[in-house]
Design an enzyme around this catalytic site. Structure first.
Site, mmCIF file in Angstrom:
data_model
loop_
_atom_site.group_PDB
_atom_site.id
_atom_site.type_symbol
_atom_site.label_atom_id
_atom_site.label_comp_id
_atom_site.label_asym_id
_atom_site.label_seq_id
_atom_site.Cartn_x
_atom_site.Cartn_y
_atom_site.Cartn_z
ATOM 1 N N SER A 15 -42.389 1.180 -20.147
ATOM 2 C CA SER A 15 -42.111 2.305 -21.058
ATOM 3 C C SER A 15 -43.187 3.395 -20.974
ATOM 4 O O SER A 15 -44.379 3.115 -21.015
ATOM 5 C CB SER A 15 -42.012 1.791 -22.495
ATOM 6 N N LYS A 66 -31.058 -1.608 -29.343
ATOM 7 C CA LYS A 66 -30.646 -0.417 -30.103
ATOM 8 C C LYS A 66 -29.505 -0.676 -31.091
ATOM 9 O O LYS A 66 -29.421 -0.023 -32.120
ATOM 10 C CB LYS A 66 -30.247 0.704 -29.141
ATOM 11 N N ASN A 87 -32.545 4.436 -32.109
ATOM 12 C CA ASN A 87 -33.688 4.436 -31.171
ATOM 13 C C ASN A 87 -34.994 4.840 -31.852
ATOM 14 O O ASN A 87 -36.055 4.761 -31.247
ATOM 15 C CB ASN A 87 -33.421 5.340 -29.962
ATOM 16 N N ASP A 102 -31.311 9.999 -29.104
ATOM 17 C CA ASP A 102 -31.007 9.979 -27.664
ATOM 18 C C ASP A 102 -30.048 11.106 -27.233
ATOM 19 O O ASP A 102 -30.348 11.878 -26.330
ATOM 20 C CB ASP A 102 -30.373 8.639 -27.267
ATOM 21 N N ALA A 124 -20.062 3.441 -20.515
ATOM 22 C CA ALA A 124 -19.654 3.289 -21.918
ATOM 23 C C ALA A 124 -20.600 2.331 -22.636
ATOM 24 O O ALA A 124 -20.196 1.625 -23.554
ATOM 25 C CB ALA A 124 -18.206 2.805 -21.993
HETATM 26 P P1 NAP Z 1 -26.038 -0.635 -21.329
HETATM 27 O O1 NAP Z 1 -25.674 -0.501 -22.751
HETATM 28 O O2 NAP Z 1 -26.410 -1.970 -20.783
HETATM 29 O O3 NAP Z 1 -24.790 -0.025 -20.467
HETATM 30 C C1 NAP Z 1 -24.774 -0.153 -19.059
HETATM 31 C C2 NAP Z 1 -23.657 0.706 -18.448
HETATM 32 O O4 NAP Z 1 -23.804 0.663 -17.016
HETATM 33 C C3 NAP Z 1 -22.259 0.227 -18.766
HETATM 34 O O5 NAP Z 1 -21.374 1.324 -18.813
HETATM 35 C C4 NAP Z 1 -21.938 -0.660 -17.538
HETATM 36 O O6 NAP Z 1 -20.551 -0.781 -17.255
HETATM 37 C C5 NAP Z 1 -22.571 0.158 -16.448
HETATM 38 N N1 NAP Z 1 -22.871 -0.644 -15.269
HETATM 39 C C6 NAP Z 1 -23.847 -1.577 -15.141
HETATM 40 N N2 NAP Z 1 -23.811 -2.097 -13.895
HETATM 41 C C7 NAP Z 1 -22.786 -1.499 -13.227
HETATM 42 C C8 NAP Z 1 -22.254 -1.594 -11.909
HETATM 43 N N3 NAP Z 1 -22.774 -2.434 -11.007
HETATM 44 N N4 NAP Z 1 -21.219 -0.786 -11.566
HETATM 45 C C9 NAP Z 1 -20.696 0.089 -12.456
HETATM 46 N N5 NAP Z 1 -21.156 0.232 -13.730
HETATM 47 C C10 NAP Z 1 -22.190 -0.554 -14.115
HETATM 48 O O7 NAP Z 1 -27.286 0.296 -20.946
HETATM 49 P P2 NAP Z 1 -27.700 1.701 -21.647
HETATM 50 O O8 NAP Z 1 -28.624 1.454 -22.766
HETATM 51 O O9 NAP Z 1 -26.454 2.485 -21.866
HETATM 52 O O10 NAP Z 1 -28.582 2.363 -20.466
HETATM 53 C C11 NAP Z 1 -27.965 2.797 -19.273
HETATM 54 C C12 NAP Z 1 -28.981 3.553 -18.416
HETATM 55 O O11 NAP Z 1 -29.469 4.690 -19.114
HETATM 56 C C13 NAP Z 1 -30.224 2.737 -18.047
HETATM 57 O O12 NAP Z 1 -30.528 3.041 -16.711
HETATM 58 C C14 NAP Z 1 -31.299 3.286 -18.974
HETATM 59 O O13 NAP Z 1 -32.603 3.158 -18.428
HETATM 60 C C15 NAP Z 1 -30.886 4.753 -19.054
HETATM 61 N N6 NAP Z 1 -31.370 5.432 -20.284
HETATM 62 C C16 NAP Z 1 -32.152 6.558 -20.136
HETATM 63 C C17 NAP Z 1 -32.629 7.225 -21.258
HETATM 64 C C18 NAP Z 1 -33.503 8.450 -21.108
HETATM 65 O O14 NAP Z 1 -34.194 8.821 -22.091
HETATM 66 N N7 NAP Z 1 -33.493 9.117 -19.984
HETATM 67 C C19 NAP Z 1 -32.287 6.763 -22.549
HETATM 68 C C20 NAP Z 1 -31.459 5.633 -22.670
HETATM 69 C C21 NAP Z 1 -31.006 4.969 -21.511
HETATM 70 P P3 NAP Z 1 -19.706 -2.023 -17.821
HETATM 71 O O15 NAP Z 1 -19.366 -1.670 -19.241
HETATM 72 O O16 NAP Z 1 -18.551 -2.096 -16.936
HETATM 73 O O17 NAP Z 1 -20.607 -3.243 -17.743
#
Ligand code: NAP
Length: 264
Positions: A15, A66, A87, A102, A124
């Site tokens: 982080s 979260k 968050n 976020d 999603a």
């Molecule tokens: P999450 O709740 O675990 O959601 C993961 C998402 O990725 C779901 O839509 C999942 O699809 C999809 N996914 C995972 N593996 C996949 C694959 N092999 N092929 C296609 N889709 C796949 O995670 P999150 O909290 O939303 O975070 C997602 C990303 O955003 C992470 O990389 C995180 O580091 C980043 N993020 C960045 C910030 C920032 O401040 N820049 C803030 C928050 C998060 P399914 O539903 O089909 O499993």
């Protein structure tokens, strides 16, 4: 008395939030510190109770807590209710209030985001929920949601508004959108993209909320085909700035953060 803040997650060693908030504390001469806390599975409630007991003034919450943290808080701001996730937490005299910065943090970095823009969200998960909720609050009329697991796209579309489409359909129609926001975790560890979009054009904007690597395979393709691109760094700093404001009343200089921390 010196205040202290924290970020809870698992893993947490990666982080950047401690460096970001410490830099702002120093710049604005706020007598406070910020610590990362690794929370193991099953320990979240005990950790939250301990933070309250020890007088933590506020904390951030990251993957995977979260949504899980919601029942352990005393109240939720409308941003957290709309996103269904928290968050940022503020401790007001022992009363823990959950916020979600976020989506607003991301949207603040998108120039020219008017209500008539057509926005396609890929993914999603938790991040997508916050972003879709913020897009709705911003009055965006057309929101497409595409996800590998169609049921989750349908649920998000039903919960927050918008239209769920499959990745296959998205590959066919994506160039009818003005902005495409990639919110899945695909591209963090390998040079892969969850979709294969061909036909980007210069009036389109591609956003990936991943910031490491700075350019994912998704963004590279969009840039090479002429679209404007933006990675997740401004979302990271934007959500952090809003959290900092909730804790201190000061809206901090985001460029200062970029220059001092991320240029190295
Ligand atoms: P999450 O709740 O675990 O959601 C993961 C998402 O990725 C779901 O839509 C999942 O699809 C999809 N996914 C995972 N593996 C996949 C694959 N092999 N092929 C296609 N889709 C796949 O995670 P999150 O909290 O939303 O975070 C997602 C990303 O955003 C992470 O990389 C995180 O580091 C980043 N993020 C960045 C910030 C920032 O401040 N820049 C803030 C928050 C998060 P399914 O539903 O089909 O499993």
């Amino acid at each position: 008395m010196k205040k202290w803040y924290a970020v809870l997650g698992n893993p947490i060693h990666h982080s950047i939030s401690p460096r970001m908030h410490e830099a702002w504390f120093e710049k604005y001469k706020v007598d406070a510190s910020y610590v990362p806390i690794l929370v193991r599975a099953g320990d979240l409630q005990r950790t939250v109770d301990s933070l309250k007991l020890l007088g933590c003034s506020g904390f951030n919450v990251t993957v995977p807590y979260k949504e899980e943290i919601v029942p352990f808080l005393d109240d939720l701001d409308s941003s957290a209710i709309e996103a269904g996730a928290v968050n940022t937490v503020v401790n007001r005299d022992g009363y823990l209030i959950g916020y979600n910065t976020d989506g607003k943090g991301l949207l603040a970095g998108i120039s020219g985001l008017t209500e008539d823009k057509r926005v396609l969200v890929l993914g999603a998960g938790g991040a997508a929920k916050g972003i879709v909720a913020a897009l709705k609050s911003r009055g965006i009329q057309t929101i497409g949601i595409a996800n590998r697991t169609m049921d989750k796209a349908l649920q998000l579309a039903e919960w927050a508004g918008g239209e769920a489409i499959s990745y296959k359909e998205a590959e066919r129609v994506f160039s009818t959108f003005d902005i495409v926001i990639q919110t899945t975790s695909v591209g963090m560890d390998e040079a892969m993209s969850p979709v294969n979009f061909e036909g980007w054009h210069p009036s389109m904007m591609a956003i990936d909320i991943i910031y490491s690597p700075p350019e994912t395979a998704f963004l590279k393709k969009a840039r090479e085909q002429g679209a404007t691109t933006m990675n997740g760094l401004s979302m990271l700093i934007g959500q952090g700035a809003l959290a900092f404001e909730l804790w201190t009343g000061i809206f901090p200089d985001q460029d200062y953060c970029k220059e001092t921390i991320f240029s190295s």
